[in-house]
Structure formats: C-alpha cells, structure tokens
Design a protein around this motif. Structure first.
Motif, PDB file in Angstrom:
ATOM      1  N   LEU A  89       0.839  -1.198   0.000  1.00  0.00           N
ATOM      2  CA  LEU A  89       0.000   0.000   0.000  1.00  0.00           C
ATOM      3  C   LEU A  89       0.878   1.254   0.000  1.00  0.00           C
ATOM      4  CD1 LEU A  89      -2.956   0.818  -0.066  1.00  0.00           C
ATOM      5  CD2 LEU A  89      -2.910   0.871   2.432  1.00  0.00           C
ATOM      6  N   THR A  90       1.571   1.477  -1.133  1.00  0.00           N
ATOM      7  CA  THR A  90       2.409   2.659  -1.308  1.00  0.00           C
ATOM      8  C   THR A  90       1.538   3.805  -1.795  1.00  0.00           C
ATOM      9  OG1 THR A  90       4.415   1.395  -1.741  1.00  0.00           O
ATOM     10  CG2 THR A  90       4.325   3.623  -2.658  1.00  0.00           C
ATOM     11  N   TYR A  91       1.721   4.971  -1.192  1.00  0.00           N
ATOM     12  CA  TYR A  91       0.999   6.176  -1.604  1.00  0.00           C
ATOM     13  C   TYR A  91       1.945   7.081  -2.370  1.00  0.00           C
ATOM     14  CZ  TYR A  91      -3.035   5.213   1.334  1.00  0.00           C
ATOM     15  OH  TYR A  91      -4.147   4.660   1.886  1.00  0.00           O
ATOM     16  N   LEU A  92       1.456   7.612  -3.490  1.00  0.00           N
ATOM     17  CA  LEU A  92       2.176   8.629  -4.243  1.00  0.00           C
ATOM     18  C   LEU A  92       1.502   9.957  -3.963  1.00  0.00           C
ATOM     19  CD1 LEU A  92       4.215   9.625  -6.352  1.00  0.00           C
ATOM     20  CD2 LEU A  92       2.532   9.020  -8.116  1.00  0.00           C
ATOM     21  N   HIS A  93       2.239  10.893  -3.372  1.00  0.00           N
ATOM     22  CA  HIS A  93       1.706  12.219  -3.077  1.00  0.00           C
ATOM     23  C   HIS A  93       1.947  13.135  -4.268  1.00  0.00           C
ATOM     24  CE1 HIS A  93       2.225  16.306  -1.052  1.00  0.00           C
ATOM     25  NE2 HIS A  93       0.936  16.080  -1.138  1.00  0.00           N
ATOM     26  N   ILE A  94       0.881  13.733  -4.773  1.00  0.00           N
ATOM     27  CA  ILE A  94       0.959  14.708  -5.858  1.00  0.00           C
ATOM     28  C   ILE A  94       0.685  16.073  -5.241  1.00  0.00           C
ATOM     29  CG2 ILE A  94       0.085  15.418  -8.108  1.00  0.00           C
ATOM     30  CD1 ILE A  94       1.362  12.593  -8.086  1.00  0.00           C
TER      31      ILE A  94
END
Length: 137
Positions: A89-94
């Motif tokens: 569950l990796t989150y990519l922050h934009i």
C-alpha cells in the motif's frame, strides 16, 4: 513523493499497510478505473489541491509534471514516472501545482484517489492535451 507501503503475511492471509501515511488532510476518497490499459488519462491536475494515489488492484504508471504556469505552461517541463502496484500500500503524493497522466498497466486495475478538498469546494481543475508536452509518455 512516495510513501512506501509494506506487506505482512502469515497463515491467516496478507495485510498490506502504510503506517507512515497521515490521512488528516483528506476530505474526499474515490477510485479510478480506466476502460483499457491502452488509455492514458491526462494531463490533468491542480494549482491548489493535492492528491494521493494508491493502487488497490493491478498496476498503474503515473507520470507527473510540476507546472510552471497553468495558463501557458512550458512544453519542455520535466516528467517523473512512478509505478504503483497492489503488492504493498504505497501512496504517491501529488502536491499542489502538478499535473498527472495515469495509465493502468493491467486490465481491471483500480486506483484509490484521496483529495484534500471536497468536490466543488474550489474551482481548481486544469487539463491539457495529452500531446501538449514534448516528452513522450
């Protein structure tokens, strides 16, 4: 910025998690599914809003550009690419000020999207033609 997720497995099953993700800014949650892995959804982004993406099924490639001018951006801006998978569950922050182009890499992939503004709270959506920027997706 990537917030790396983790996975735990035992005889009961698998847990994917991300204990480093701070959800206190989130006001809206939705999912996104492209009809085809050939389709690229983009370029779209926000001057003020932030987004966080996490793949919950399949794989997604997300291309990100930090925009210099939302009315007339330079065509040669630097693009970064990220691959999100459902393995952890990796989150990519934009962050605010960026646009994205999103492509599922497997059929039936599903992307979790989190936003820090409610729908209609502000008018902050910008779209550009997929071929506007010089770099190839």
């Amino acid at each position: 910025m990537l917030l790396e997720g983790k996975k735990y497995q035992d005889d009961r099953g698998i847990i994917t998690f991300n204990n480093d993700f701070d959800a206190s800014q989130i006001k809206r949650i939705y999912t996104l599914e492209n009809y085809s892995s050939e389709f690229i959804r983009g370029w779209q982004g926000h001057k003020i809003e932030q987004r966080w993406f996490a793949c919950i099924k399949g794989d997604f490639e997300i291309s990100v550009i930090e925009v210099d001018d939302f009315l007339k951006p330079s065509k040669d801006l630097t693009m970064q690419k990220y691959l999100l998978t459902d393995e952890v569950l990796t989150y990519l922050h934009i962050p605010a000020g960026c646009i994205t182009a999103i492509q599922s890499k497997k059929e039936s992939s599903k992307l979790l999207v989190l936003a820090d503004y409610e729908l209609g709270e502000i008018n902050d959506e910008y779209r550009f033609d997929l071929n506007y920027f010089n770099e190839n997706l």
